[in-house]
Design a protein around this motif. Structure first.
Motif, PDB file in Angstrom:
ATOM      1  N   THR A   1     -31.609 -27.170  12.530  1.00  0.00           N
ATOM      2  CA  THR A   1     -31.621 -26.686  13.914  1.00  0.00           C
ATOM      3  C   THR A   1     -30.801 -25.406  14.040  1.00  0.00           C
ATOM      4  O   THR A   1     -31.203 -24.443  14.709  1.00  0.00           O
ATOM      5  N   VAL A   2     -29.647 -25.385  13.392  1.00  0.00           N
ATOM      6  CA  VAL A   2     -28.783 -24.199  13.428  1.00  0.00           C
ATOM      7  C   VAL A   2     -29.455 -23.034  12.702  1.00  0.00           C
ATOM      8  O   VAL A   2     -29.450 -21.896  13.190  1.00  0.00           O
ATOM      9  N   ILE A   3     -30.043 -23.305  11.538  1.00  0.00           N
ATOM     10  CA  ILE A   3     -30.749 -22.260  10.788  1.00  0.00           C
ATOM     11  C   ILE A   3     -31.847 -21.634  11.646  1.00  0.00           C
ATOM     12  O   ILE A   3     -31.983 -20.406  11.713  1.00  0.00           O
ATOM     13  N   GLU A   4     -32.620 -22.478  12.305  1.00  0.00           N
ATOM     14  CA  GLU A   4     -33.717 -21.987  13.145  1.00  0.00           C
ATOM     15  C   GLU A   4     -33.201 -21.141  14.305  1.00  0.00           C
ATOM     16  O   GLU A   4     -33.807 -20.115  14.654  1.00  0.00           O
ATOM     17  N   ALA A   5     -32.079 -21.553  14.897  1.00  0.00           N
ATOM     18  CA  ALA A   5     -31.500 -20.791  16.013  1.00  0.00           C
ATOM     19  C   ALA A   5     -31.040 -19.413  15.537  1.00  0.00           C
ATOM     20  O   ALA A   5     -31.252 -18.401  16.221  1.00  0.00           O
ATOM     21  N   ILE A   6     -30.420 -19.372  14.371  1.00  0.00           N
ATOM     22  CA  ILE A   6     -29.934 -18.091  13.825  1.00  0.00           C
ATOM     23  C   ILE A   6     -31.104 -17.169  13.503  1.00  0.00           C
ATOM     24  O   ILE A   6     -31.088 -15.978  13.833  1.00  0.00           O
ATOM     25  N   ILE A   7     -32.129 -17.719  12.883  1.00  0.00           N
ATOM     26  CA  ILE A   7     -33.305 -16.907  12.536  1.00  0.00           C
ATOM     27  C   ILE A   7     -34.016 -16.423  13.795  1.00  0.00           C
ATOM     28  O   ILE A   7     -34.456 -15.267  13.877  1.00  0.00           O
ATOM     29  N   GLN A   8     -34.122 -17.288  14.790  1.00  0.00           N
ATOM     30  CA  GLN A   8     -34.790 -16.922  16.044  1.00  0.00           C
ATOM     31  C   GLN A   8     -34.114 -15.727  16.702  1.00  0.00           C
ATOM     32  O   GLN A   8     -34.771 -14.900  17.345  1.00  0.00           O
ATOM     33  N   ILE A  57     -26.193 -13.476  16.831  1.00  0.00           N
ATOM     34  CA  ILE A  57     -25.765 -14.583  17.691  1.00  0.00           C
ATOM     35  C   ILE A  57     -24.387 -15.061  17.251  1.00  0.00           C
ATOM     36  O   ILE A  57     -24.082 -15.075  16.049  1.00  0.00           O
ATOM     37  N   GLN A  58     -23.557 -15.412  18.200  1.00  0.00           N
ATOM     38  CA  GLN A  58     -22.214 -15.901  17.905  1.00  0.00           C
ATOM     39  C   GLN A  58     -22.243 -17.424  17.732  1.00  0.00           C
ATOM     40  O   GLN A  58     -23.111 -18.107  18.283  1.00  0.00           O
ATOM     41  N   VAL A  59     -21.262 -17.928  16.980  1.00  0.00           N
ATOM     42  CA  VAL A  59     -21.195 -19.376  16.741  1.00  0.00           C
ATOM     43  C   VAL A  59     -21.084 -20.132  18.065  1.00  0.00           C
ATOM     44  O   VAL A  59     -21.686 -21.196  18.238  1.00  0.00           O
ATOM     45  N   ALA A  60     -20.345 -19.565  19.011  1.00  0.00           N
ATOM     46  CA  ALA A  60     -20.201 -20.221  20.317  1.00  0.00           C
ATOM     47  C   ALA A  60     -21.550 -20.325  21.029  1.00  0.00           C
ATOM     48  O   ALA A  60     -21.840 -21.323  21.704  1.00  0.00           O
ATOM     49  N   GLN A  61     -22.394 -19.300  20.871  1.00  0.00           N
ATOM     50  CA  GLN A  61     -23.727 -19.334  21.473  1.00  0.00           C
ATOM     51  C   GLN A  61     -24.608 -20.389  20.803  1.00  0.00           C
ATOM     52  O   GLN A  61     -25.381 -21.073  21.468  1.00  0.00           O
ATOM     53  N   ILE A  62     -24.488 -20.493  19.474  1.00  0.00           N
ATOM     54  CA  ILE A  62     -25.260 -21.512  18.743  1.00  0.00           C
ATOM     55  C   ILE A  62     -24.855 -22.899  19.227  1.00  0.00           C
ATOM     56  O   ILE A  62     -25.696 -23.777  19.434  1.00  0.00           O
ATOM     57  N   GLU A  63     -23.562 -23.083  19.436  1.00  0.00           N
ATOM     58  CA  GLU A  63     -23.041 -24.363  19.920  1.00  0.00           C
ATOM     59  C   GLU A  63     -23.666 -24.707  21.272  1.00  0.00           C
ATOM     60  O   GLU A  63     -24.073 -25.848  21.518  1.00  0.00           O
ATOM     61  N   GLN A  64     -23.760 -23.713  22.152  1.00  0.00           N
ATOM     62  CA  GLN A  64     -24.359 -23.928  23.470  1.00  0.00           C
ATOM     63  C   GLN A  64     -25.847 -24.247  23.369  1.00  0.00           C
ATOM     64  O   GLN A  64     -26.359 -25.135  24.049  1.00  0.00           O
ATOM     65  N   LEU A  65     -26.546 -23.518  22.511  1.00  0.00           N
ATOM     66  CA  LEU A  65     -27.999 -23.681  22.382  1.00  0.00           C
ATOM     67  C   LEU A  65     -28.389 -25.015  21.760  1.00  0.00           C
ATOM     68  O   LEU A  65     -29.371 -25.641  22.155  1.00  0.00           O
ATOM     69  N   GLY A  67     -27.098  -5.739  17.456  1.00  0.00           N
ATOM     70  CA  GLY A  67     -25.807  -6.154  17.996  1.00  0.00           C
ATOM     71  C   GLY A  67     -24.599  -5.664  17.232  1.00  0.00           C
ATOM     72  O   GLY A  67     -23.496  -6.196  17.418  1.00  0.00           O
ATOM     73  N   PHE A  68     -24.754  -4.656  16.380  1.00  0.00           N
ATOM     74  CA  PHE A  68     -23.592  -4.096  15.695  1.00  0.00           C
ATOM     75  C   PHE A  68     -22.764  -3.302  16.700  1.00  0.00           C
ATOM     76  O   PHE A  68     -23.310  -2.633  17.586  1.00  0.00           O
ATOM     77  N   SER A  69     -21.450  -3.352  16.539  1.00  0.00           N
ATOM     78  CA  SER A  69     -20.562  -2.704  17.517  1.00  0.00           C
ATOM     79  C   SER A  69     -20.730  -1.190  17.523  1.00  0.00           C
ATOM     80  O   SER A  69     -20.579  -0.552  18.569  1.00  0.00           O
ATOM     81  N   ASP A  70     -21.039  -0.616  16.377  1.00  0.00           N
ATOM     82  CA  ASP A  70     -21.311   0.814  16.293  1.00  0.00           C
ATOM     83  C   ASP A  70     -22.053   1.090  14.990  1.00  0.00           C
ATOM     84  O   ASP A  70     -22.203   0.195  14.135  1.00  0.00           O
ATOM     85  N   GLN A  71     -22.515   2.312  14.799  1.00  0.00           N
ATOM     86  CA  GLN A  71     -23.294   2.636  13.607  1.00  0.00           C
ATOM     87  C   GLN A  71     -22.475   2.534  12.321  1.00  0.00           C
ATOM     88  O   GLN A  71     -22.989   2.052  11.300  1.00  0.00           O
ATOM     89  N   PRO A  72     -21.193   2.974  12.301  1.00  0.00           N
ATOM     90  CA  PRO A  72     -20.394   2.811  11.078  1.00  0.00           C
ATOM     91  C   PRO A  72     -20.280   1.345  10.629  1.00  0.00           C
ATOM     92  O   PRO A  72     -20.310   1.048   9.434  1.00  0.00           O
ATOM     93  N   HIS A  73     -20.142   0.426  11.602  1.00  0.00           N
ATOM     94  CA  HIS A  73     -20.090  -1.001  11.276  1.00  0.00           C
ATOM     95  C   HIS A  73     -21.395  -1.433  10.609  1.00  0.00           C
ATOM     96  O   HIS A  73     -21.394  -2.153   9.594  1.00  0.00           O
ATOM     97  N   PHE A  74     -22.509  -1.013  11.178  1.00  0.00           N
ATOM     98  CA  PHE A  74     -23.823  -1.304  10.596  1.00  0.00           C
ATOM     99  C   PHE A  74     -23.930  -0.765   9.177  1.00  0.00           C
ATOM    100  O   PHE A  74     -24.388  -1.454   8.264  1.00  0.00           O
ATOM    101  N   MET A  75     -23.465   0.460   8.966  1.00  0.00           N
ATOM    102  CA  MET A  75     -23.559   1.087   7.648  1.00  0.00           C
ATOM    103  C   MET A  75     -22.722   0.349   6.608  1.00  0.00           C
ATOM    104  O   MET A  75     -23.162   0.123   5.489  1.00  0.00           O
ATOM    105  N   ARG A  76     -21.509  -0.062   6.989  1.00  0.00           N
ATOM    106  CA  ARG A  76     -20.638  -0.789   6.059  1.00  0.00           C
ATOM    107  C   ARG A  76     -21.245  -2.132   5.665  1.00  0.00           C
ATOM    108  O   ARG A  76     -21.245  -2.512   4.491  1.00  0.00           O
ATOM    109  N   GLU A  77     -21.730  -2.856   6.664  1.00  0.00           N
ATOM    110  CA  GLU A  77     -22.313  -4.175   6.420  1.00  0.00           C
ATOM    111  C   GLU A  77     -23.569  -4.053   5.556  1.00  0.00           C
ATOM    112  O   GLU A  77     -23.769  -4.821   4.601  1.00  0.00           O
TER     113      GLU A  77
END
Length: 272
Positions: free
Chosen positions: A162-169, A174-182, A234-244
């Motif tokens: 269920t958690v895997i499906e929520a993350i993929i969807q 998505i944040q862990v707190a949001q997954i908990e709510q969903l 949902g990356f905070s900025d482009q440098p964060h995206f590039m690093r990840e």
């Protein structure tokens, strides 16, 4: 902009980019199996990386002179796939968290591991001989399908699925707190189950799915603006995206996009 379809199947773009010829893919009607594929390693095989996808693969080196087979767990960052130039590879990719029961090993134990398949299966000679014999991709796919349907594919618990499906969807955004709510599954339970069954934290799996979503979008969109993709995921900025991206994919998003365009990526893949 991003698409959730098939993100859970796992994508290994460097196998395609650095292949010597076209890549063949097939999605069988077997629950838990996402893809069967074949390719030939090209001249840049030493720079071919396996990237995190949350999936377990069985990969056969079908070169007649030195055939072999490995069980490959998901990596947590880009790792050299240790392919050999000119060798023909045939593989099976399972859905996240799935594995054959006969292996008697968990996906957790396989994280970042490449183990000899024939330490886990008994009918090794017959299977390897059939796959190595000169034949087309369709025949190889039929052989491995017959092998798989006589085994049982073990899935993670229903809560973990269920958690895997929520993350993929949510494409990993998505944040862990949001997954908990969903899902109604507590953070503590989520963390324990993912650690025990998958070998990753929910947060780490989100990172994997988010980068898988990024590469899939880049692969499919020729005029993509990377800053829009970073924002969309949902990356905070482009440098964060590039690093990840660099850590998980072994390339900057810009360089990766150039490689996709240069290699005519989509036209190299043949789906059966």
């Amino acid at each position: 902009m991003t698409t959730t379809a098939h993100i859970g199947t796992g994508e290994q773009p460097w196998f395609v980019i650095h292949s010597q010829s076209d890549v063949y893919q097939y999605t069988p009607r077997i629950h838990g199996v996402s893809q069967i594929y074949r390719f030939q390693a090209g001249e840049h095989s030493d720079a071919t990386f396996a990237i995190p996808d949350g999936c377990v693969d069985i990969m056969f080196d079908c070169t007649e002179q030195s055939p072999s087979a490995k069980i490959c767990g998901s990596t947590v960052c880009a790792q050299n796939a240790k392919l050999k130039q000119g060798h023909h590879y045939f593989g099976v990719r399972f859905m996240p968290g799935m594995i054959l029961k006969s292996f008697d090993i968990s996906t957790k134990e396989l994280i970042s591991q490449r183990l000899n398949l024939f330490d886990f299966v008994q009918d090794k000679t017959s299977l390897l001989e059939q796959l190595v014999a000169p034949q087309d991709f369709s025949t190889q796919a039929q052989i491995i399908e017959q092998y798989l349907i006589h085994d049982t594919i073990v899935a993670p618990s229903s809560k973990t699925q269920t958690v895997i499906e929520a993350i993929i969807q949510h494409s990993g955004n998505i944040q862990v707190a949001q997954i908990e709510q969903l899902t109604g599954i507590s953070k503590r339970t989520m963390q324990r189950l993912f650690s025990d069954e998958i070998g990753l934290s929910p947060k780490a799996f989100c990172r994997i799915v988010r980068c898988q979503s990024a590469i899939r979008t880049i692969n499919q969109t020729s005029d993509l603006r990377l800053i829009e993709l970073a924002n969309d995921l949902g990356f905070s900025d482009q440098p964060h995206f590039m690093r990840e991206f660099k850590k998980l994919i072994s390339s900057t998003p810009c360089d990766y996009q150039k490689q996709i365009l240069k290699s005519s990526y989509a036209s190299r893949i043949h789906t059966r």
